[in-house]
Design an enzyme around this catalytic site. Structure first.
Site, PDB file in Angstrom:
ATOM      1  CG  HIS A 180      -3.973  -1.016  -1.556  1.00 23.98           C
ATOM      2  ND1 HIS A 180      -4.413   0.275  -1.687  1.00 23.98           N
ATOM      3  CD2 HIS A 180      -3.759  -1.205  -0.230  1.00 23.98           C
ATOM      4  CE1 HIS A 180      -4.453   0.866  -0.502  1.00 23.98           C
ATOM      5  NE2 HIS A 180      -4.060  -0.019   0.404  1.00 23.98           N
ATOM      6  CE  LYS A 204      -7.133  -0.427   1.730  1.00 16.79           C
ATOM      7  NZ  LYS A 204      -7.335   0.665   2.700  1.00 16.79           N
ATOM      8  CB  SER A 210      -0.948  -0.001   1.202  1.00 21.17           C
ATOM      9  OG  SER A 210      -0.217  -0.128   2.405  1.00 21.17           O
TER      10      SER A 210
HETATM   11  C1  LIG Z   1      -3.041  -4.355   2.879  1.00 23.52           C
HETATM   12  C2  LIG Z   1      -4.172  -3.833   3.699  1.00 23.52           C
HETATM   13  N1  LIG Z   1      -4.891  -4.693   4.434  1.00 23.52           N
HETATM   14  C3  LIG Z   1      -5.937  -4.288   5.182  1.00 23.52           C
HETATM   15  C4  LIG Z   1      -6.288  -2.951   5.230  1.00 23.52           C
HETATM   16  C5  LIG Z   1      -7.434  -2.532   6.091  1.00 23.52           C
HETATM   17  O1  LIG Z   1      -8.623  -2.477   5.362  1.00 23.52           O
HETATM   18  P1  LIG Z   1      -9.913  -1.823   6.023  1.00 23.52           P
HETATM   19  O2  LIG Z   1      -9.814  -0.363   5.825  1.00 23.52           O
HETATM   20  O3  LIG Z   1     -11.053  -2.446   5.275  1.00 23.52           O
HETATM   21  O4  LIG Z   1      -9.914  -2.211   7.452  1.00 23.52           O
HETATM   22  C6  LIG Z   1      -5.579  -2.034   4.474  1.00 23.52           C
HETATM   23  C7  LIG Z   1      -5.973  -0.602   4.526  1.00 23.52           C
HETATM   24  O5  LIG Z   1      -5.208   0.284   4.727  1.00 23.52           O
HETATM   25  C8  LIG Z   1      -4.498  -2.475   3.688  1.00 23.52           C
HETATM   26  O6  LIG Z   1      -3.788  -1.619   2.970  1.00 23.52           O
END
Ligand SMILES: Cc1ncc(COP(=O)(O)O)c(C=O)c1O
Length: 391
Positions: free
Chosen positions: A208, A239, A180
């Site tokens: 992502h 996202k 990310s």
């Molecule tokens: C790789 C990854 N996993 C999980 C998340 C968390 O997702 P959520 O916003 O649905 O909790 C993110 C968000 O920043 C992320 O980049």
């Protein structure tokens, strides 16, 4: 009495080092342009890759779900919180991801807490890319398994570690799909080969990747044509899908097991009807055509190339995430502040979200940006870059 001053001085230190996060408040819905402090600014920060967060089709679906099901789930999934709406979304998500089954969960963060400690424990080893997301790291810690970090994207190092650390009941390899903060992509095909060779489970967090990679944005597993070969595929609806929520996709045994064991599924209320209704609409939008995904990539290619031509270091991103590398946290904070003054909202990201000395402005390109929007952003980056002697 607790001395709160200790926490205040810790925050003062963060401010001095350019590491304090100033939270901006939006006075308008998500979109290419936002209103913040009464000012119209170009949005280069959100994860709204496809512009679906304020899309009329998703809003209509959310309202219809409220009309039909109400606003709250009323219970955890295992007691009285499972609606046929949840099950419909799970079937359609599984189909979209090319998996046998799927399970909805409250968020992508929760998906990692749900899966990792359910699958591995004290007798097990986890092999984790050193730049994995915080929610993976926390899920790993919660499991009590031994955590072995391998060099970022370095499959040779992963193989060495799989050869060295063998004495476990179960072994799990876990990686972000798209990282990310850097926008680079895990070599999932090679990781799956290693998983098969060394008898380790493979799990990918596609937060992502969905809506971005693969045909119609089906995600990293489809991008590498690995349907049925990745044991655990988790992700988020917050996202590209423009809503909120998480999911786990895999075989029917995995999903049935998680419904018995995963603590966020057992002990936290179900996703709400409007969220699930909007998720269903997002899947439909993506399945119907790939126009938004194509526009996202066109915009990203255009912006990245122009930034390189201006002399900026944009790292080694392979996706629309564009890190503008400034390294020094203070320069990065100053850069972001100056951009904001000129009408561009692009946050500075520093430690602990990225390693120390790797501060950056992380630009998030969206299908909702027009070419004129991107040209405006490029003009401001050029001006501030020269001003701060970055280019
Ligand atoms: C790789 C990854 N996993 C999980 C998340 C968390 O997702 P959520 O916003 O649905 O909790 C993110 C968000 O920043 C992320 O980049």
């Amino acid at each position: 009495m607790f001395d709160w001053k200790v926490l205040e001085s810790e925050m003062d230190e963060l401010k001095e080092n350019g590491l304090y996060t100033y939270i901006r408040t939006l006075e308008s819905p998500q979109g290419a342009w936002l209103k913040i402090n009464g000012k119209k600014v170009l949005n280069l920060c959100s994860n709204n890759y496809l512009g679906l967060a304020n899309d009329a089709r998703l809003k209509k679906a959310a309202v219809e779900a409220v009309e039909k099901w109400g606003v709250g789930p009323g219970a955890v999934r295992t007691i009285a919180g499972t609606l046929s709406l949840h099950e419909q979304a799970e079937r359609e998500l599984a189909n979209f991801k090319g998996a046998e089954a799927a399970m909805l969960i409250q968020s992508g963060f929760n998906a990692n807490q749900a899966v990792i400690p359910s699958i591995v424990g004290k007798e097990d080893f986890i092999f984790s890319d050193e730049l994995n997301h915080a929610s993976i790291i926390d899920g790993c810690r919660l499991s009590g398994a031994k955590i072995i970090r391998w060099g970022h994207l370095d499959v040779k190092d992963l193989e060495e570690k799989l050869k060295t650390y063998t004495d476990a009941r179960r072994r799990l390899i876990v990686t972000d799909g798209v990282f990310s903060m850097d926008g680079d992509v895990a070599p999932l095909d090679k990781i799956v080969e290693l998983g098969e060779k060394y008898n380790a489970l493979v799990m990918v967090d596609d937060a992502h990747g969905e809506g971005v990679l693969g045909p119609n944005g089906r995600g990293i597993v489809s991008h590498f044509k690995l349907e049925g070969k990745v044991d655990i595929d988790i992700g988020t609806m917050s996202k590209a899908f423009g809503v909120v929520g998480g999911y786990v996709a895999g075989n029917t045994t995995l999903i049935e097991y998680l419904k018995q064991k995963a603590r966020p599924f057992l002990f936290s209320s179900a996703p709400t009807p409007p969220d699930v209704g909007a998720v269903l609409a997002a899947v439909k939008v993506l399945e119907e055509n790939d126009e938004l995904v194509k526009r996202l990539w066109d915009n990203a290619d255009y912006f990245k190339q122009a930034m390189k031509d201006l002399g900026f270091d944009v790292g080694h991103s392979q996706t629309p995430i564009t890190p503008v590398m400034l390294y020094d946290a203070k320069v990065s904070t100053e850069f972001s502040k100056k951009l904001f003054e000129s009408g561009v909202f692009a946050q500075s990201i520093g430690y602990p979200t990225v390693p120390k000395g790797k501060a950056r402005i992380r630009v998030m390109i969206s299908a909702s940006h027009s070419k004129e929007d991107l040209d405006f952003a490029l003009e401001q980056f050029k001006r501030v870059g020269k001003d701060l002697k970055v280019i």
